[in-house]
Motif scaffolding. Structure first.
Motif, PDB file in Angstrom:
ATOM      1  N   PRO A   1       0.833  -1.210   0.000  1.00  0.00           N
ATOM      2  CA  PRO A   1       0.000   0.000   0.000  1.00  0.00           C
ATOM      3  C   PRO A   1       0.865   1.256   0.000  1.00  0.00           C
ATOM      4  CG  PRO A   1      -0.073  -1.089   2.146  1.00  0.00           C
ATOM      5  CD  PRO A   1       0.711  -1.979   1.224  1.00  0.00           C
ATOM      6  N   LEU A   2       0.392   2.278  -0.714  1.00  0.00           N
ATOM      7  CA  LEU A   2       1.120   3.548  -0.754  1.00  0.00           C
ATOM      8  C   LEU A   2       1.055   4.218   0.618  1.00  0.00           C
ATOM      9  CD1 LEU A   2      -0.078   5.063  -4.121  1.00  0.00           C
ATOM     10  CD2 LEU A   2       2.255   4.459  -3.532  1.00  0.00           C
ATOM     11  N   PRO A   3       2.171   4.692   1.123  1.00  0.00           N
ATOM     12  CA  PRO A   3       2.130   5.467   2.368  1.00  0.00           C
ATOM     13  C   PRO A   3       1.351   6.768   2.136  1.00  0.00           C
ATOM     14  CG  PRO A   3       4.382   4.810   1.841  1.00  0.00           C
ATOM     15  CD  PRO A   3       3.533   4.501   0.642  1.00  0.00           C
ATOM     16  N   LYS A   4       0.749   7.282   3.182  1.00  0.00           N
ATOM     17  CA  LYS A   4      -0.006   8.529   3.089  1.00  0.00           C
ATOM     18  C   LYS A   4       0.902   9.634   2.543  1.00  0.00           C
ATOM     19  CE  LYS A   4      -2.966  11.593   5.689  1.00  0.00           C
ATOM     20  NZ  LYS A   4      -3.608  11.868   6.974  1.00  0.00           N
ATOM     21  N   GLY A   5       0.385  10.379   1.573  1.00  0.00           N
ATOM     22  CA  GLY A   5       1.139  11.488   0.996  1.00  0.00           C
ATOM     23  C   GLY A   5       1.997  11.123  -0.195  1.00  0.00           C
ATOM     24  N   TRP A   6       2.044   9.864  -0.577  1.00  0.00           N
ATOM     25  CA  TRP A   6       2.854   9.420  -1.714  1.00  0.00           C
ATOM     26  C   TRP A   6       1.945   8.956  -2.842  1.00  0.00           C
ATOM     27  CZ3 TRP A   6       8.216   9.638  -1.815  1.00  0.00           C
ATOM     28  CH2 TRP A   6       8.823  10.006  -0.619  1.00  0.00           C
ATOM     29  N   GLN A   7       2.383   9.208  -4.084  1.00  0.00           N
ATOM     30  CA  GLN A   7       1.638   8.835  -5.276  1.00  0.00           C
ATOM     31  C   GLN A   7       2.563   8.130  -6.258  1.00  0.00           C
ATOM     32  OE1 GLN A   7      -1.668   9.303  -5.541  1.00  0.00           O
ATOM     33  NE2 GLN A   7      -1.590  10.196  -3.494  1.00  0.00           N
ATOM     34  N   PRO A   8       2.029   7.259  -7.109  1.00  0.00           N
ATOM     35  CA  PRO A   8       2.861   6.655  -8.154  1.00  0.00           C
ATOM     36  C   PRO A   8       3.417   7.743  -9.071  1.00  0.00           C
ATOM     37  CG  PRO A   8       0.732   5.545  -8.007  1.00  0.00           C
ATOM     38  CD  PRO A   8       0.649   6.769  -7.145  1.00  0.00           C
ATOM     39  N   ALA A   9       4.665   7.570  -9.469  1.00  0.00           N
ATOM     40  CA  ALA A   9       5.320   8.554 -10.345  1.00  0.00           C
ATOM     41  C   ALA A   9       5.352   8.086 -11.794  1.00  0.00           C
ATOM     42  CB  ALA A   9       6.731   8.841  -9.843  1.00  0.00           C
ATOM     43  N   GLY A  10       4.734   6.943 -12.090  1.00  0.00           N
ATOM     44  CA  GLY A  10       4.621   6.505 -13.481  1.00  0.00           C
ATOM     45  C   GLY A  10       5.758   5.638 -13.982  1.00  0.00           C
ATOM     46  N   PHE A  11       6.544   5.064 -13.079  1.00  0.00           N
ATOM     47  CA  PHE A  11       7.618   4.178 -13.527  1.00  0.00           C
ATOM     48  C   PHE A  11       7.615   2.942 -12.656  1.00  0.00           C
ATOM     49  CE2 PHE A  11      11.843   2.418 -13.888  1.00  0.00           C
ATOM     50  CZ  PHE A  11      12.143   2.575 -15.233  1.00  0.00           C
ATOM     51  N   GLU A  12       7.749   1.785 -13.286  1.00  0.00           N
ATOM     52  CA  GLU A  12       7.746   0.502 -12.602  1.00  0.00           C
ATOM     53  C   GLU A  12       8.824  -0.371 -13.219  1.00  0.00           C
ATOM     54  OE1 GLU A  12       4.364  -2.754 -12.568  1.00  0.00           O
ATOM     55  OE2 GLU A  12       3.628  -0.848 -11.758  1.00  0.00           O
ATOM     56  N   GLY A  13       9.534  -1.150 -12.412  1.00  0.00           N
ATOM     57  CA  GLY A  13      10.551  -2.045 -12.941  1.00  0.00           C
ATOM     58  C   GLY A  13      11.346  -2.693 -11.825  1.00  0.00           C
ATOM     59  N   SER A  14      12.504  -3.189 -12.178  1.00  0.00           N
ATOM     60  CA  SER A  14      13.379  -3.791 -11.176  1.00  0.00           C
ATOM     61  C   SER A  14      13.874  -2.699 -10.227  1.00  0.00           C
ATOM     62  CB  SER A  14      14.581  -4.462 -11.856  1.00  0.00           C
ATOM     63  OG  SER A  14      15.438  -3.480 -12.419  1.00  0.00           O
ATOM     64  N   LYS A  15      14.402  -3.111  -9.104  1.00  0.00           N
ATOM     65  CA  LYS A  15      14.936  -2.140  -8.147  1.00  0.00           C
ATOM     66  C   LYS A  15      15.998  -1.269  -8.803  1.00  0.00           C
ATOM     67  CE  LYS A  15      16.879  -1.834  -3.495  1.00  0.00           C
ATOM     68  NZ  LYS A  15      17.297  -2.617  -2.320  1.00  0.00           N
ATOM     69  N   THR A  16      16.902  -1.889  -9.543  1.00  0.00           N
ATOM     70  CA  THR A  16      17.967  -1.150 -10.215  1.00  0.00           C
ATOM     71  C   THR A  16      17.403  -0.167 -11.230  1.00  0.00           C
ATOM     72  OG1 THR A  16      19.525  -2.967  -9.908  1.00  0.00           O
ATOM     73  CG2 THR A  16      20.039  -1.390 -11.645  1.00  0.00           C
ATOM     74  N   ALA A  17      16.443  -0.599 -12.039  1.00  0.00           N
ATOM     75  CA  ALA A  17      15.847   0.283 -13.044  1.00  0.00           C
ATOM     76  C   ALA A  17      15.137   1.458 -12.383  1.00  0.00           C
ATOM     77  CB  ALA A  17      14.882  -0.500 -13.923  1.00  0.00           C
ATOM     78  N   CYS A  18      14.431   1.211 -11.291  1.00  0.00           N
ATOM     79  CA  CYS A  18      13.734   2.287 -10.585  1.00  0.00           C
ATOM     80  C   CYS A  18      14.725   3.293 -10.009  1.00  0.00           C
ATOM     81  CB  CYS A  18      12.843   1.717  -9.483  1.00  0.00           C
ATOM     82  SG  CYS A  18      11.352   0.905 -10.105  1.00  0.00           S
ATOM     83  N   LEU A  19      15.791   2.813  -9.408  1.00  0.00           N
ATOM     84  CA  LEU A  19      16.793   3.721  -8.845  1.00  0.00           C
ATOM     85  C   LEU A  19      17.495   4.518  -9.943  1.00  0.00           C
ATOM     86  CD1 LEU A  19      18.250   1.456  -6.016  1.00  0.00           C
ATOM     87  CD2 LEU A  19      16.655   3.385  -5.776  1.00  0.00           C
ATOM     88  N   GLU A  20      17.755   3.895 -11.088  1.00  0.00           N
ATOM     89  CA  GLU A  20      18.346   4.618 -12.223  1.00  0.00           C
ATOM     90  C   GLU A  20      17.381   5.685 -12.741  1.00  0.00           C
ATOM     91  OE1 GLU A  20      19.408   1.488 -14.932  1.00  0.00           O
ATOM     92  OE2 GLU A  20      21.257   1.037 -13.838  1.00  0.00           O
ATOM     93  N   HIS A  21      16.101   5.365 -12.781  1.00  0.00           N
ATOM     94  CA  HIS A  21      15.101   6.339 -13.212  1.00  0.00           C
ATOM     95  C   HIS A  21      15.083   7.531 -12.256  1.00  0.00           C
ATOM     96  CE1 HIS A  21      11.396   7.978 -14.831  1.00  0.00           C
ATOM     97  NE2 HIS A  21      10.940   8.048 -13.591  1.00  0.00           N
ATOM     98  N   ILE A  22      15.105   7.262 -10.965  1.00  0.00           N
ATOM     99  CA  ILE A  22      15.114   8.338  -9.970  1.00  0.00           C
ATOM    100  C   ILE A  22      16.358   9.205 -10.149  1.00  0.00           C
ATOM    101  CG2 ILE A  22      15.353   8.854  -7.501  1.00  0.00           C
ATOM    102  CD1 ILE A  22      13.469   6.443  -6.991  1.00  0.00           C
TER     103      ILE A  22
END
Length: 66
Positions: free
Chosen positions: A28-49
């Motif tokens: 579940p999303l923590p209160k105050g957080w929303q999806p940013a439109g990117f999903e993938g492996s941990k590495t891919a997500c961190l690279e996107h960030i």
């Protein structure tokens, strides 16, 4: 241990201050957080960030300094 490549495991999320983080898909999303439109492996997500969150100052600070 190598990462699983059988599908998305993490979601990039962002809060109202435009700070980014990752969350395991299905959690579940923590209160105050929303999806940013990117999903993938941990590495891919961190690279996107790394690519999109170039100014680490919170939005309210950036606005007050503008």
């Amino acid at each position: 241990m190598p990462e699983a490549t059988d599908g998305p495991a993490y979601l990039v999320v962002r809060n109202s201050e435009e700070q980014h983080s990752i969350l395991a898909v299905g959690k579940p999303l923590p209160k105050g957080w929303q999806p940013a439109g990117f999903e993938g492996s941990k590495t891919a997500c961190l690279e996107h960030i790394d690519a999109v969150w170039t100014d680490l100052r919170p939005l309210s600070l950036r606005r007050s300094l503008a």
